[in-house]
Design a protein around this motif. Structure first.
Motif, PDB file in Angstrom:
ATOM      1  N   THR A  75       0.831  -1.198   0.000  1.00 52.79           N
ATOM      2  CA  THR A  75       0.000   0.000   0.000  1.00 52.79           C
ATOM      3  C   THR A  75       0.870   1.254   0.000  1.00 52.79           C
ATOM      4  N   MET A  76       1.898   1.275   0.829  1.00 55.87           N
ATOM      5  CA  MET A  76       2.785   2.440   0.890  1.00 55.87           C
ATOM      6  C   MET A  76       3.526   2.650  -0.427  1.00 55.87           C
ATOM      7  N   LEU A  77       3.994   1.556  -1.037  1.00 56.69           N
ATOM      8  CA  LEU A  77       4.665   1.664  -2.329  1.00 56.69           C
ATOM      9  C   LEU A  77       3.716   2.182  -3.402  1.00 56.69           C
ATOM     10  N   ASN A  78       2.487   1.646  -3.411  1.00 60.21           N
ATOM     11  CA  ASN A  78       1.499   2.110  -4.385  1.00 60.21           C
ATOM     12  C   ASN A  78       1.222   3.595  -4.230  1.00 60.21           C
ATOM     13  N   ARG A  79       1.014   4.035  -2.972  1.00 52.48           N
ATOM     14  CA  ARG A  79       0.687   5.439  -2.741  1.00 52.48           C
ATOM     15  C   ARG A  79       1.801   6.362  -3.231  1.00 52.48           C
ATOM     16  N   ARG A  80       3.034   5.967  -2.963  1.00 47.57           N
ATOM     17  CA  ARG A  80       4.152   6.821  -3.369  1.00 47.57           C
ATOM     18  C   ARG A  80       4.317   6.836  -4.880  1.00 47.57           C
ATOM     19  N   ALA A  81       4.160   5.682  -5.516  1.00 43.75           N
ATOM     20  CA  ALA A  81       4.298   5.620  -6.973  1.00 43.75           C
ATOM     21  C   ALA A  81       3.190   6.412  -7.657  1.00 43.75           C
ATOM     22  N   VAL A  82       1.961   6.283  -7.154  1.00 44.35           N
ATOM     23  CA  VAL A  82       0.839   7.024  -7.727  1.00 44.35           C
ATOM     24  C   VAL A  82       1.025   8.524  -7.524  1.00 44.35           C
ATOM     25  N   ALA A  83       1.512   8.915  -6.352  1.00 45.61           N
ATOM     26  CA  ALA A  83       1.757  10.333  -6.086  1.00 45.61           C
ATOM     27  C   ALA A  83       2.801  10.904  -7.043  1.00 45.61           C
ATOM     28  N   LEU A  84       3.858  10.135  -7.320  1.00 46.64           N
ATOM     29  CA  LEU A  84       4.890  10.583  -8.255  1.00 46.64           C
ATOM     30  C   LEU A  84       4.322  10.737  -9.662  1.00 46.64           C
ATOM     31  N   GLU A  85       3.518   9.775 -10.088  1.00 47.84           N
ATOM     32  CA  GLU A  85       2.925   9.839 -11.427  1.00 47.84           C
ATOM     33  C   GLU A  85       1.953  11.009 -11.552  1.00 47.84           C
ATOM     34  N   ALA A  86       1.133  11.199 -10.536  1.00 49.73           N
ATOM     35  CA  ALA A  86       0.166  12.301 -10.567  1.00 49.73           C
ATOM     36  C   ALA A  86       0.882  13.649 -10.607  1.00 49.73           C
ATOM     37  N   TYR A 136      -7.695   8.540  -3.286  1.00 49.70           N
ATOM     38  CA  TYR A 136      -6.691   7.684  -3.920  1.00 49.70           C
ATOM     39  C   TYR A 136      -7.269   6.974  -5.141  1.00 49.70           C
ATOM     40  N   ARG A 137      -8.470   6.396  -4.997  1.00 47.61           N
ATOM     41  CA  ARG A 137      -9.088   5.694  -6.127  1.00 47.61           C
ATOM     42  C   ARG A 137      -9.367   6.641  -7.282  1.00 47.61           C
ATOM     43  N   LEU A 138      -9.895   7.828  -6.981  1.00 44.15           N
ATOM     44  CA  LEU A 138     -10.180   8.802  -8.041  1.00 44.15           C
ATOM     45  C   LEU A 138      -8.908   9.215  -8.768  1.00 44.15           C
ATOM     46  N   LEU A 139      -7.834   9.389  -8.013  1.00 50.03           N
ATOM     47  CA  LEU A 139      -6.563   9.771  -8.631  1.00 50.03           C
ATOM     48  C   LEU A 139      -6.045   8.644  -9.520  1.00 50.03           C
ATOM     49  N   LEU A 140      -6.169   7.412  -9.051  1.00 48.02           N
ATOM     50  CA  LEU A 140      -5.743   6.264  -9.844  1.00 48.02           C
ATOM     51  C   LEU A 140      -6.573   6.167 -11.127  1.00 48.02           C
ATOM     52  N   GLU A 141      -7.878   6.389 -11.025  1.00 51.69           N
ATOM     53  CA  GLU A 141      -8.740   6.362 -12.208  1.00 51.69           C
ATOM     54  C   GLU A 141      -8.383   7.483 -13.176  1.00 51.69           C
ATOM     55  N   LYS A 142      -8.045   8.640 -12.645  1.00 55.76           N
ATOM     56  CA  LYS A 142      -7.686   9.772 -13.507  1.00 55.76           C
ATOM     57  C   LYS A 142      -6.399   9.476 -14.266  1.00 55.76           C
ATOM     58  N   ILE A 143      -5.438   8.848 -13.599  1.00 54.38           N
ATOM     59  CA  ILE A 143      -4.199   8.452 -14.279  1.00 54.38           C
ATOM     60  C   ILE A 143      -4.502   7.405 -15.347  1.00 54.38           C
ATOM     61  N   ALA A 144      -5.343   6.429 -15.000  1.00 54.68           N
ATOM     62  CA  ALA A 144      -5.656   5.337 -15.928  1.00 54.68           C
ATOM     63  C   ALA A 144      -6.312   5.839 -17.207  1.00 54.68           C
ATOM     64  N   THR A 145      -7.104   6.904 -17.109  1.00 54.49           N
ATOM     65  CA  THR A 145      -7.877   7.383 -18.267  1.00 54.49           C
ATOM     66  C   THR A 145      -7.306   8.651 -18.887  1.00 54.49           C
ATOM     67  N   ALA A 146      -6.153   9.093 -18.394  1.00 53.11           N
ATOM     68  CA  ALA A 146      -5.610  10.389 -18.833  1.00 53.11           C
ATOM     69  C   ALA A 146      -5.360  10.448 -20.340  1.00 53.11           C
ATOM     70  N   ASP A 147      -4.980   9.336 -20.952  1.00 56.41           N
ATOM     71  CA  ASP A 147      -4.626   9.340 -22.374  1.00 56.41           C
ATOM     72  C   ASP A 147      -5.707   8.722 -23.255  1.00 56.41           C
ATOM     73  N   LEU A 292      -2.481  -1.159 -13.167  1.00 60.96           N
ATOM     74  CA  LEU A 292      -1.845   0.158 -13.221  1.00 60.96           C
ATOM     75  C   LEU A 292      -0.922   0.361 -12.023  1.00 60.96           C
ATOM     76  N   GLU A 293      -1.354  -0.041 -10.837  1.00 61.29           N
ATOM     77  CA  GLU A 293      -0.495   0.064  -9.654  1.00 61.29           C
ATOM     78  C   GLU A 293       0.811  -0.703  -9.868  1.00 61.29           C
ATOM     79  N   GLN A 294       0.697  -1.899 -10.419  1.00 62.83           N
ATOM     80  CA  GLN A 294       1.896  -2.695 -10.677  1.00 62.83           C
ATOM     81  C   GLN A 294       2.818  -1.994 -11.670  1.00 62.83           C
ATOM     82  N   GLN A 295       2.236  -1.442 -12.735  1.00 67.31           N
ATOM     83  CA  GLN A 295       3.032  -0.731 -13.738  1.00 67.31           C
ATOM     84  C   GLN A 295       3.762   0.461 -13.125  1.00 67.31           C
ATOM     85  N   LEU A 296       3.070   1.180 -12.246  1.00 71.35           N
ATOM     86  CA  LEU A 296       3.693   2.347 -11.633  1.00 71.35           C
ATOM     87  C   LEU A 296       4.770   1.947 -10.637  1.00 71.35           C
ATOM     88  N   ARG A 297       4.569   0.846  -9.917  1.00 73.14           N
ATOM     89  CA  ARG A 297       5.635   0.366  -9.026  1.00 73.14           C
ATOM     90  C   ARG A 297       6.886   0.035  -9.830  1.00 73.14           C
TER      91      ARG A 297
END
Length: 310
Positions: A75-86, A136-147, A292-297
């Protein structure tokens, strides 16, 4: 609650367990003294005991790590990776977006207050944690659909094929007493008219084994709920809060219904509906959120060092 939302709350429960673990870790690994905790020579402080046998801080934390350690670290790794991507994409979740999502999730509960209360009472998730997980979920969804581009024609076609999906449905909070014969139903009505309590009567005479022990309580149902008797729903949706009606012919039995509350959800704006459809179509084309979480990790070289976990 939709299947997707149930999946979300299953995830939230796991993450909440991780939060509980982290809180325990932070409290007892900080090195500060805690009044009443005994220090044993050559061991960590005792945090509890049974008769003369102590449970030490190391034993306690070790058990927590065995049970929740991997989930918490992931969970901590996912949060940090998602934060960096966002941050790199310039993405964020506004307060307005968060409130709109709470409104959407609350729709089947009648109100935000009822939804938040249910999440805390049924799943043990307080509002603050619920907000964190939703952001967190909304941010992950926004990254997933950004392109992913969804044009207006695709939205029009979807709404043409699913015209009722975003139509708000009346909901009724009901209890029922089910009996075998019309004569028994008339007797129940007569006792209710003489002031007897509905829930007490349900526990005494109802033959519905699923609701009898709960005073006949079914709870909040939509006007077209496929799992409820249509005759029962047709009657209930015509009533007002506090009304009792019957006898209602069910399949082979008779029912008396009591309406606790009636909820008329507000109609969504055209803009809100189209945005919801756009997001739904985009998510259908995107990778799953766990993928997506795995890809960002992997992108940000997340790793768990050898020997950290038991």
């Amino acid at each position: 609650m939709t299947r997707q939302e149930k999946g979300l709350w299953a995830t939230v429960i796991v993450l909440t367990a991780g939060v509980i673990f982290m809180g325990s870790w932070m409290l007892f690994s900080g090195g500060g003294s805690i009044e009443g905790i005994k220090q044993f020579k050559g061991t960590s402080p005792a945090v509890a005991s049974v008769q003369d046998k102590a449970i030490t801080e190391d034993e306690w934390v070790g058990e927590l790590k065995k049970r929740y350690g991997r989930d918490v670290l992931m969970t901590m790794l996912n949060r940090r990776a998602v934060a960096l991507e966002a941050s790199g994409r310039g993405l964020d979740i506004s307060e307005a977006e968060l409130e709109a999502e709470f409104e959407r999730m609350s729709r089947s509960y009648g109100s935000k207050e009822r939804f938040v209360a249910e999440m805390e009472s049924q799943l043990g998730i307080p509002e603050e944690e619920l907000r964190h997980e939703t952001v967190y979920r909304l941010l992950l969804e926004k990254i997933a659909t950004a392109d992913i581009e969804i044009d207006q024609h695709q939205i029009d076609e979807y709404l043409k094929l699913h015209p009722d999906q975003y139509r708000p449905k009346k909901q009724v909070d009901i209890s029922v007493i089910e009996v075998a014969t019309l004569d028994e139903a008339e007797q129940v009505l007569d006792r209710l008219e003489h002031g007897e309590n509905f829930a007490d009567l349900a526990q005494e005479v109802s033959i519905d084994e699923y609701t009898r022990d709960y005073g006949g309580r079914i709870g909040l149902v939509e006007e077209d709920d496929p799992f409820q008797s249509q005759a029962l729903l047709e009657t209930a949706t015509l009533l007002e809060a506090g009304d009792i009606a019957g006898p209602i012919r069910l399949e082979d039995t008779y029912g008396i219904v009591y309406v606790h509350d009636v909820i008329e959800p507000p109609t969504l704006s055209e803009e809100s509906i189209r945005e919801a459809v756009r997001k739904q179509l985009a998510l259908q084309q995107a990778v799953s959120l766990s993928e997506l979480e795995q890809q960002l990790r992997e992108k940000y070289e997340a790793k768990i060092f050898a020997g950290v976990l038991p």
